[in-house]
Write an enzyme that holds these catalytic residues in place. Structure first.
Site, short mmCIF file in Angstrom:
data_model
loop_
_atom_site.label_atom_id
_atom_site.label_comp_id
_atom_site.label_asym_id
_atom_site.label_seq_id
_atom_site.Cartn_x
_atom_site.Cartn_y
_atom_site.Cartn_z
N HIS A 172 0.97 -1.59 0.08
CA HIS A 172 0.52 -0.19 -0.26
C HIS A 172 0.81 1.09 0.04
O HIS A 172 1.59 1.32 0.55
CB HIS A 172 -0.81 0.15 1.24
CG HIS A 172 -1.66 -1.36 1.55
ND1 HIS A 172 -2.15 -1.50 2.80
CD2 HIS A 172 -2.93 -1.53 0.56
CE1 HIS A 172 -3.36 -2.67 2.20
NE2 HIS A 172 -3.48 -2.14 0.62
N CYS A 273 -3.46 0.06 10.40
CA CYS A 273 -4.29 -0.27 8.85
C CYS A 273 -5.61 -0.98 10.27
O CYS A 273 -6.65 -1.28 10.32
CB CYS A 273 -3.39 -1.64 9.08
SG CYS A 273 -2.45 -1.68 7.54
N1 GLY Z 1 -2.83 -8.49 5.28
C1 GLY Z 1 -3.57 -7.48 4.93
C2 GLY Z 1 -3.42 -7.60 3.93
O1 GLY Z 1 -3.17 -7.90 3.08
O2 GLY Z 1 -4.87 -6.89 3.02
#
Ligand code: GLY
Length: 284
Positions: A172, A273
């Site tokens: 991300h 997150c």
């Molecule tokens: N483990 C977090 C994701 O891959 O979205």
């Protein structure tokens, strides 16, 4: 640009978090195979994180229960983008994660937010790709987020400019950057992180200050602006990234809260997150 939002950037009354299921250890998505997740330690780290939000910072924390069929569900940030009173429910890039939407959507509706859903089946967006600076949005175009997802975000939050940034080497955009204040971007030192920062600087009319940390993953921090506490920064702790901690310690106006995140990081979980942060201006 909404000037009021810049001055209130980081204000937060509520947080949504989700408990860690046992299935995370074996079944959570991960970009790299590696060490096994220690469930007990992951839960301890997460409890500390939730405890800081709740007890130290005084937020109202909505704790969604774990669900063994949803191994990635603790990473609630990917499921919605909340700005002021509007919550955009995303269409996560990993199809397995779309089942996480129900619980998060209900919690956002219970908070009486204006909930908008991304229904276009050609769009994908993970909240981890969305960096809101208080002035504008940057959206990482990654394996999880596409141009259509960024367009729907721009349609939803029309008061703000939205620029896209290519993300190649990481899951991300926020895997290597985040905000540490209304005008301060924290950024990792790698070539990929620095290149993304340059793109953001070129796209923006505003000049942000930057704080460069040696470790890309340490650049993911949670910034809050809490009445009577001021600037608060949750950042990775000395066991995780000792050299980056030395850089954070130069921030003399921040309340610095180191948090270990060694276990969830094994499955690409970072500090941002693990919560959805919401600033409710009206009483519920
Ligand atoms: N483990 C977090 C994701 O891959 O979205």
């Amino acid at each position: 640009m909404a000037a009021q939002t810049v001055s209130s950037f980081g204000r937060c009354t509520h947080a949504i978090v989700r408990a860690i299921p046992e299935s995370l250890c074996q079944q959570a998505l991960r970009t790299e195979k590696g060490k096994e997740v220690d469930l007990a330690r992951a839960r301890r780290e997460h409890e500390l994180y939730v405890g800081v939000l709740k007890n130290k910072l005084g937020l109202s924390v909505i704790e969604l229960p774990e669900d063994e069929s949803l191994p990635d569900a603790p990473f609630v940030e990917d499921i919605a983008v909340v700005c002021e009173e509007t919550a955009l429910i995303t269409r996560p890039g990993a199809p397995s994660r779309r089942k996480e939407i129900g619980g998060v959507k209900k919690a956002l509706q219970d908070l009486q937010l204006n909930v908008v859903e991304m229904t276009d089946e050609s769009a994908t967006l993970d909240g981890g790709d969305v960096l809101f600076t208080g002035r504008e949005f940057f959206v990482g175009l990654s394996k999880r987020t596409n141009q259509r997802g960024a367009e729907i975000l721009a349609d939803t939050f029309k008061d703000y400019a939205v620029s896209t940034v290519p993300v190649c080497d990481y899951l991300h955009l926020k895997s290597f950057c985040s905000m540490a204040g209304p005008n301060l971007i924290v950024i990792g030192s790698s070539e990929a992180a620095q290149k993304a920062l340059k793109t953001m600087q070129q796209m923006s009319d505003h000049r942000y200050d930057k704080l460069t940390v040696p470790d890309d993953a340490a650049a993911n921090c949670v910034y809050l602006n809490i009445p009577n506490k001021g600037h608060v920064l949750l950042h990775r702790g000395p066991e995780d990234f000792p050299e980056s901690v030395k850089v954070f310690e130069k921030l003399k106006e921040h309340m610095l809260i180191p948090i270990g995140n060694i276990e969830l990081a094994k499955v690409d979980g970072c500090l941002t997150c693990c919560s959805l942060l919401i600033n409710k201006k009206t009483d519920l």
